[in-house]
Motif scaffolding. Structure first.
Motif, mmCIF file in Angstrom:
data_model
loop_
_atom_site.group_PDB
_atom_site.id
_atom_site.type_symbol
_atom_site.label_atom_id
_atom_site.label_comp_id
_atom_site.label_asym_id
_atom_site.label_seq_id
_atom_site.Cartn_x
_atom_site.Cartn_y
_atom_site.Cartn_z
ATOM 1 N N LYS A 18 -2.456 3.245 2.216
ATOM 2 C CA LYS A 18 -2.250 1.783 2.482
ATOM 3 C C LYS A 18 -2.707 0.825 1.344
ATOM 4 O O LYS A 18 -3.427 1.224 0.697
ATOM 5 C CB LYS A 18 -3.056 1.107 3.755
ATOM 6 C CG LYS A 18 -2.492 1.545 5.259
ATOM 7 C CD LYS A 18 -3.512 1.015 6.271
ATOM 8 C CE LYS A 18 -2.974 1.557 7.515
ATOM 9 N NZ LYS A 18 -3.714 0.757 8.628
ATOM 10 N N TYR A 19 -1.977 -0.137 1.009
ATOM 11 C CA TYR A 19 -2.236 -1.213 -0.066
ATOM 12 C C TYR A 19 -2.731 -2.553 0.520
ATOM 13 O O TYR A 19 -2.145 -2.800 1.442
ATOM 14 C CB TYR A 19 -0.773 -1.304 -0.848
ATOM 15 C CG TYR A 19 -0.341 -0.319 -1.333
ATOM 16 C CD1 TYR A 19 -0.658 0.469 -2.503
ATOM 17 C CD2 TYR A 19 0.837 0.315 -0.594
ATOM 18 C CE1 TYR A 19 -0.181 1.621 -3.118
ATOM 19 C CE2 TYR A 19 1.303 1.528 -1.116
ATOM 20 C CZ TYR A 19 0.875 2.151 -2.336
ATOM 21 O OH TYR A 19 1.548 2.993 -2.785
ATOM 22 N N SER A 20 -3.812 -2.945 -0.386
ATOM 23 C CA SER A 20 -4.315 -4.173 0.223
ATOM 24 C C SER A 20 -3.565 -5.269 -0.269
ATOM 25 O O SER A 20 -3.572 -6.311 0.885
ATOM 26 C CB SER A 20 -5.897 -4.188 -0.257
ATOM 27 O OG SER A 20 -5.700 -4.181 -1.695
ATOM 28 N N ASN A 21 -2.891 -5.238 -1.212
ATOM 29 C CA ASN A 21 -2.061 -6.487 -1.533
ATOM 30 C C ASN A 21 -0.559 -6.067 -1.608
ATOM 31 O O ASN A 21 -0.274 -5.002 -2.266
ATOM 32 C CB ASN A 21 -2.376 -6.744 -3.163
ATOM 33 C CG ASN A 21 -3.784 -7.333 -3.235
ATOM 34 O OD1 ASN A 21 -4.556 -7.986 -2.445
ATOM 35 N ND2 ASN A 21 -4.526 -7.082 -4.228
ATOM 36 N N TRP A 22 0.302 -6.830 -0.900
ATOM 37 C CA TRP A 22 1.631 -6.672 -0.734
ATOM 38 C C TRP A 22 2.342 -7.667 -0.376
ATOM 39 O O TRP A 22 1.770 -8.773 0.051
ATOM 40 C CB TRP A 22 2.012 -5.303 0.143
ATOM 41 C CG TRP A 22 1.477 -5.641 1.635
ATOM 42 C CD1 TRP A 22 0.320 -5.217 1.956
ATOM 43 C CD2 TRP A 22 1.960 -6.151 2.716
ATOM 44 N NE1 TRP A 22 -0.029 -5.549 3.270
ATOM 45 C CE2 TRP A 22 1.296 -6.552 3.704
ATOM 46 C CE3 TRP A 22 3.354 -6.842 2.838
ATOM 47 C CZ2 TRP A 22 1.489 -6.802 4.881
ATOM 48 C CZ3 TRP A 22 3.694 -7.512 3.882
ATOM 49 C CH2 TRP A 22 2.848 -7.211 5.119
ATOM 50 N N PHE A 28 3.827 -1.793 2.539
ATOM 51 C CA PHE A 28 2.396 -1.585 2.418
ATOM 52 C C PHE A 28 1.857 -0.315 2.693
ATOM 53 O O PHE A 28 0.639 -0.350 2.809
ATOM 54 C CB PHE A 28 2.068 -2.930 3.379
ATOM 55 C CG PHE A 28 1.841 -2.107 4.856
ATOM 56 C CD1 PHE A 28 0.678 -2.090 5.549
ATOM 57 C CD2 PHE A 28 3.183 -1.948 5.747
ATOM 58 C CE1 PHE A 28 0.524 -1.568 6.629
ATOM 59 C CE2 PHE A 28 2.791 -1.623 6.971
ATOM 60 C CZ PHE A 28 1.728 -1.308 7.481
ATOM 61 N N GLU A 29 2.651 0.731 2.665
ATOM 62 C CA GLU A 29 1.952 2.079 3.082
ATOM 63 C C GLU A 29 3.130 2.954 2.476
ATOM 64 O O GLU A 29 4.210 2.710 2.843
ATOM 65 C CB GLU A 29 1.955 1.987 4.344
ATOM 66 C CG GLU A 29 1.023 3.361 4.826
ATOM 67 C CD GLU A 29 0.344 3.245 6.324
ATOM 68 O OE1 GLU A 29 -0.768 3.478 6.412
ATOM 69 O OE2 GLU A 29 1.223 3.088 7.024
ATOM 70 N N THR A 30 2.602 3.984 1.902
ATOM 71 C CA THR A 30 3.228 5.048 1.122
ATOM 72 C C THR A 30 2.697 6.227 2.008
ATOM 73 O O THR A 30 1.611 6.381 2.438
ATOM 74 C CB THR A 30 3.001 5.332 -0.140
ATOM 75 O OG1 THR A 30 3.305 4.320 -0.904
ATOM 76 C CG2 THR A 30 3.637 6.515 -0.772
ATOM 77 N N ARG A 46 8.262 5.248 3.354
ATOM 78 C CA ARG A 46 7.293 4.146 3.084
ATOM 79 C C ARG A 46 7.413 3.354 4.302
ATOM 80 O O ARG A 46 8.529 3.425 4.908
ATOM 81 C CB ARG A 46 7.877 3.380 1.809
ATOM 82 C CG ARG A 46 7.596 3.950 0.447
ATOM 83 C CD ARG A 46 7.961 3.029 -0.655
ATOM 84 N NE ARG A 46 7.576 4.204 -1.996
ATOM 85 C CZ ARG A 46 8.491 4.579 -2.650
ATOM 86 N NH1 ARG A 46 9.500 4.838 -2.107
ATOM 87 N NH2 ARG A 46 8.087 5.167 -3.808
#
Length: 148
Positions: A18-22, A28-30, A46
């Motif tokens: 998960k990415y906090s900044n998108w 927002f997630e790979t 993704r």
């Protein structure tokens, strides 16, 4: 008899990053799948989140971003779908990669032809140029001596 634990170990693990900044339009997630037979991790997709008012929609897309794998209002359902199909998606991505690699190997790279010049001719060329330069300098210095 395959137990559920043995099956999951033989098929590898599904890894969610998960990415906090998108931003809107970005994933927002790979999702990766570990492939125990290949001893590597493969990008399988993704997950995108679209928010309109109070409505959230999760969309899982394939690694190349073209194919929609799953659309749901529930993140848990989307995650379960990726886990359930992770190994199959990983194998599919590995096969695509292997076929691309094979195509690259089969495609000949253009070779530039170089003309070989015998060594004695190569070494003569600079000597000729040097000799011509010396002769010109000698002629110039004779002309300068006459003018003095």
């Amino acid at each position: 008899m395959n137990t559920e634990k043995e099956k999951s170990q033989s098929q590898g693990k599904t890894i969610f990053i998960k990415y906090s900044n998108w931003k809107k339009g970005q994933h927002f997630e790979t999702v990766l799948q570990s492939m125990p037979d290949e001893k590597k991790k493969v990008l399988i997709g993704r997950i995108y989140l679209e928010i309109e008012g109070n409505q959230k929609t999760y969309t899982a897309k394939s690694a190349d971003g073209r194919e929609v794998l799953h659309v749901s209002d529930s993140y848990v359902d989307t995650e379960k779908h990726m886990i359930k199909n992770g190994h199959a998606l990983g194998m599919e991505e590995l096969q695509k990669k292997q076929s691309r690699d094979q195509e690259r190997e089969e495609t000949p790279t253009p070779q530039t032809k170089t003309q070989e010049v015998p060594k004695n001719e190569v070494s003569k060329a600079p000597e000729k140029e040097v000799e011509e330069i010396r002769e010109r300098k000698a002629e110039q210095s004779k002309g300068n001596d006459l003018n003095r």
